[in-house]
Write a protein that holds these residues in place. Structure first.
Motif, PDB file in Angstrom:
ATOM      1  N   GLU A   1      61.879  34.560   6.807  1.00  0.00           N
ATOM      2  CA  GLU A   1      60.560  34.571   7.449  1.00  0.00           C
ATOM      3  C   GLU A   1      59.682  35.697   6.905  1.00  0.00           C
ATOM      4  O   GLU A   1      58.525  35.477   6.526  1.00  0.00           O
ATOM      5  CB  GLU A   1      60.707  34.702   8.958  1.00  0.00           C
ATOM      6  CG  GLU A   1      59.385  34.550   9.705  1.00  0.00           C
ATOM      7  CD  GLU A   1      59.574  34.439  11.207  1.00  0.00           C
ATOM      8  OE1 GLU A   1      58.551  34.276  11.905  1.00  0.00           O
ATOM      9  OE2 GLU A   1      60.727  34.489  11.671  1.00  0.00           O
TER      10      GLU A   1
ATOM     11  N   GLU B   1      59.790  22.045  18.128  1.00  0.00           N
ATOM     12  CA  GLU B   1      59.013  22.870  19.050  1.00  0.00           C
ATOM     13  C   GLU B   1      57.980  22.050  19.818  1.00  0.00           C
ATOM     14  O   GLU B   1      57.640  22.384  20.948  1.00  0.00           O
ATOM     15  CB  GLU B   1      58.339  24.012  18.284  1.00  0.00           C
ATOM     16  CG  GLU B   1      59.340  25.053  17.779  1.00  0.00           C
ATOM     17  CD  GLU B   1      58.674  26.231  17.106  1.00  0.00           C
ATOM     18  OE1 GLU B   1      57.466  26.136  16.786  1.00  0.00           O
ATOM     19  OE2 GLU B   1      59.357  27.252  16.896  1.00  0.00           O
TER      20      GLU B   1
ATOM     21  N   LYS C   1      60.952  22.356  12.244  1.00  0.00           N
ATOM     22  CA  LYS C   1      60.610  23.281  13.324  1.00  0.00           C
ATOM     23  C   LYS C   1      59.426  22.760  14.130  1.00  0.00           C
ATOM     24  O   LYS C   1      59.425  22.830  15.373  1.00  0.00           O
ATOM     25  CB  LYS C   1      60.291  24.656  12.735  1.00  0.00           C
ATOM     26  CG  LYS C   1      60.094  25.754  13.765  1.00  0.00           C
ATOM     27  CD  LYS C   1      60.000  27.120  13.106  1.00  0.00           C
ATOM     28  CE  LYS C   1      59.920  28.222  14.134  1.00  0.00           C
ATOM     29  NZ  LYS C   1      59.945  29.575  13.520  1.00  0.00           N
TER      30      LYS C   1
ATOM     31  N   ARG D   1      69.279  29.492   8.703  1.00  0.00           N
ATOM     32  CA  ARG D   1      68.124  29.829   9.530  1.00  0.00           C
ATOM     33  C   ARG D   1      67.815  28.698  10.506  1.00  0.00           C
ATOM     34  O   ARG D   1      67.584  28.934  11.691  1.00  0.00           O
ATOM     35  CB  ARG D   1      66.914  30.125   8.647  1.00  0.00           C
ATOM     36  CG  ARG D   1      65.681  30.521   9.444  1.00  0.00           C
ATOM     37  CD  ARG D   1      64.502  30.819   8.545  1.00  0.00           C
ATOM     38  NE  ARG D   1      63.278  30.935   9.317  1.00  0.00           N
ATOM     39  CZ  ARG D   1      62.058  30.876   8.790  1.00  0.00           C
ATOM     40  NH1 ARG D   1      61.908  30.735   7.482  1.00  0.00           N
ATOM     41  NH2 ARG D   1      60.993  30.976   9.554  1.00  0.00           N
ATOM     42  N   ALA D   2      67.826  27.463  10.015  1.00  0.00           N
ATOM     43  CA  ALA D   2      67.530  26.327  10.880  1.00  0.00           C
ATOM     44  C   ALA D   2      68.558  26.213  12.004  1.00  0.00           C
ATOM     45  O   ALA D   2      68.219  25.932  13.155  1.00  0.00           O
ATOM     46  CB  ALA D   2      67.492  25.044  10.056  1.00  0.00           C
ATOM     47  N   CYS D   3      69.815  26.458  11.672  1.00  0.00           N
ATOM     48  CA  CYS D   3      70.885  26.377  12.664  1.00  0.00           C
ATOM     49  C   CYS D   3      70.756  27.491  13.702  1.00  0.00           C
ATOM     50  O   CYS D   3      70.846  27.253  14.913  1.00  0.00           O
ATOM     51  CB  CYS D   3      72.236  26.444  11.951  1.00  0.00           C
ATOM     52  SG  CYS D   3      73.659  26.084  13.007  1.00  0.00           S
ATOM     53  N   SER D   4      70.517  28.708  13.232  1.00  0.00           N
ATOM     54  CA  SER D   4      70.430  29.851  14.150  1.00  0.00           C
ATOM     55  C   SER D   4      69.220  29.757  15.074  1.00  0.00           C
ATOM     56  O   SER D   4      69.229  30.296  16.183  1.00  0.00           O
ATOM     57  CB  SER D   4      70.386  31.165  13.359  1.00  0.00           C
ATOM     58  OG  SER D   4      69.197  31.265  12.597  1.00  0.00           O
ATOM     59  N   GLU D   5      68.167  29.060  14.625  1.00  0.00           N
ATOM     60  CA  GLU D   5      66.969  28.901  15.449  1.00  0.00           C
ATOM     61  C   GLU D   5      67.048  27.686  16.375  1.00  0.00           C
ATOM     62  O   GLU D   5      66.086  27.367  17.069  1.00  0.00           O
ATOM     63  CB  GLU D   5      65.725  28.805  14.560  1.00  0.00           C
ATOM     64  CG  GLU D   5      65.402  30.102  13.837  1.00  0.00           C
ATOM     65  CD  GLU D   5      64.084  30.056  13.079  1.00  0.00           C
ATOM     66  OE1 GLU D   5      63.302  29.100  13.296  1.00  0.00           O
ATOM     67  OE2 GLU D   5      63.826  30.978  12.272  1.00  0.00           O
ATOM     68  N   GLY D   6      68.190  27.008  16.377  1.00  0.00           N
ATOM     69  CA  GLY D   6      68.376  25.878  17.281  1.00  0.00           C
ATOM     70  C   GLY D   6      67.625  24.632  16.888  1.00  0.00           C
ATOM     71  O   GLY D   6      67.328  23.785  17.736  1.00  0.00           O
ATOM     72  N   LEU D   7      67.347  24.482  15.600  1.00  0.00           N
ATOM     73  CA  LEU D   7      66.582  23.324  15.138  1.00  0.00           C
ATOM     74  C   LEU D   7      67.478  22.136  14.786  1.00  0.00           C
ATOM     75  O   LEU D   7      66.973  21.034  14.529  1.00  0.00           O
ATOM     76  CB  LEU D   7      65.754  23.706  13.904  1.00  0.00           C
ATOM     77  CG  LEU D   7      64.809  24.898  14.062  1.00  0.00           C
ATOM     78  CD1 LEU D   7      64.053  25.154  12.760  1.00  0.00           C
ATOM     79  CD2 LEU D   7      63.833  24.668  15.217  1.00  0.00           C
TER      80      LEU D   7
ATOM     81  N   ALA E   1      68.537  33.479   5.854  1.00  0.00           N
ATOM     82  CA  ALA E   1      68.361  33.349   7.303  1.00  0.00           C
ATOM     83  C   ALA E   1      67.813  34.646   7.884  1.00  0.00           C
ATOM     84  O   ALA E   1      66.974  34.636   8.798  1.00  0.00           O
ATOM     85  CB  ALA E   1      69.689  33.000   7.968  1.00  0.00           C
ATOM     86  N   ASP E   2      68.266  35.775   7.345  1.00  0.00           N
ATOM     87  CA  ASP E   2      67.825  37.086   7.829  1.00  0.00           C
ATOM     88  C   ASP E   2      66.443  37.472   7.306  1.00  0.00           C
ATOM     89  O   ASP E   2      65.646  38.074   8.032  1.00  0.00           O
ATOM     90  CB  ASP E   2      68.836  38.164   7.426  1.00  0.00           C
ATOM     91  CG  ASP E   2      70.170  38.028   8.136  1.00  0.00           C
ATOM     92  OD1 ASP E   2      70.201  37.385   9.204  1.00  0.00           O
ATOM     93  OD2 ASP E   2      71.169  38.545   7.621  1.00  0.00           O
TER      94      ASP E   2
END
Length: 352
Positions: free
Chosen positions: A340, A73, A69, A91-97, A336-337
């Motif tokens: 964080e 970023e 990340k 999570r990494a995929c959904s955040e566009g990483l 993923a949900d």
């Protein structure tokens, strides 16, 4: 005339060599080191380099998505291909990483079966990764120690019956699942309970009962070291780390498979990689039938059915796939949900 021909031949050779060098690329591949990384180097990295002429800088990390990340970023992507646990993948995929990997880059198995049918479904369920191994987080102990041997996650949390330090990886994943199981929650209900405020409080309360006896570590390589030097009586570990210590180093360690949390690792491409095409080429090669079978050397199950003929039957009982009925599949969508918020709550708990 002969001299001119020799000079022309020499010049042609230099031009061809320069073209080949220009076409070859150097990229960075990141994984978890240890016996696992050594197996990847032997069966995936080195053969790919030899076949393509591309150069690979092979580095280690401790997992998670924080470093990925930070690079994405900051717009300063240093890594190209990364081995990531599927518990972190969603999570990494959904955040566009991570880049989307076209599945048409994946070759058929060596038996001719198309990739879509050859891979276990979980290995290609995400658009951002292609499965490398089925692996598990287990706990282990020194079998040479006197007295009764621990066998369950409840035993892991029972410091009265089994005194001594417990070594755990410093992150909420798996620790919270194990805490609920030790507190009596059925494995099938763990994630539905952990999704509630009451369930989260219950998990942290159970961790409180052994908090003073926990030795925290960041890298899987530290787990067998802590067990070997007496820094902990029981350690959480990737199963292959303990397998390697037993088989390669002759350590008297024992694996407890009760409530192991099994998962997959995948190869993924960091979003913004300037070597994306070469990264895809590497993933296509590294997830072929024979390279994947090589991961059984360190007791991790291959993700293709066509890899099976290449695996020594003698190691089958040491693979997580032989113990799935005793385990819990890690839920990447849950993490993923909740990753964080539970990560923040875990860090706050550590400071209390």
């Amino acid at each position: 005339m002969k001299t001119k021909l020799k000079l022309l031949a020499g010049t042609t050779a230099l031009v061809l060599a320069s073209l080949a060098q220009a076409q070859a690329e150097s990229m960075t591949v990141v994984s978890f080191g240890g016996a696992y990384g050594a197996a990847q180097k032997e069966h995936m990295i080195d053969p790919f380099v030899a076949e393509t002429g591309n150069e690979i800088l092979f580095e280690d990390y401790s997992g998670g998505i924080a470093e990925i990340k930070a690079q994405v970023e900051a717009g300063n992507v240093q890594w190209d291909v990364v081995d990531i646990e599927t518990i972190d993948l969603e999570r990494a995929c959904s955040e566009g990483l991570l880049e989307v990997i076209p599945q048409d880059i994946l070759p058929a198995g060596d038996d001719g079966v198309a990739a879509a049918e050859d891979f276990v479904p979980e290995a290609i369920a995400s658009e951002c990764g292609v499965g490398v191994i089925v692996w598990s987080i287990i706990f282990a102990y020194n079998g040479a120690a006197e007295g009764e041997k621990p066998a369950t996650i409840a035993d892991f949390f029972d410091t009265a019956k089994f005194p001594g330090k417990r070594a755990l990886r410093k992150r909420p994943q798996v620790n919270l699942e194990w805490a609920l199981i030790a507190d009596g929650v059925a494995p099938a209900d763990v994630y539905s309970v952990l999704a509630t405020e009451e369930g989260q409080a219950r998990a942290f309360a159970k961790l409180d009962t052994i908090k003073n006896d926990i030795v925290w570590f960041d890298s899987w390589s530290q787990a067998p070291q802590l067990l070997n030097d007496g820094g902990a009586a029981m350690v959480q570990s990737a199963n292959g780390r303990i397998f390697s210590a037993i088989k390669e180093d002759g350590k008297p360690f024992e694996i407890a498979w009760d409530s192991h949390v099994y998962d997959l690792d995948v190869w993924a491409v960091v979003a913004g990689s300037k070597k994306k095409d070469t990264a895809f080429e590497f993933i296509s090669y590294a997830t072929g039938s024979k390279p994947l079978a090589g991961m059984a050397d360190v007791a991790y199950g291959p993700t293709r059915k066509s890899s099976t003929p290449y695996v020594d039957p003698a190691v089958n009982e040491d693979l997580p796939t032989a113990h799935l009925d005793q385990g819990l599949k890690a839920d990447g969508i849950f993490w993923a949900d909740f990753g964080e918020t539970l990560g923040e709550r875990f860090n706050e708990w550590l400071l209390k």
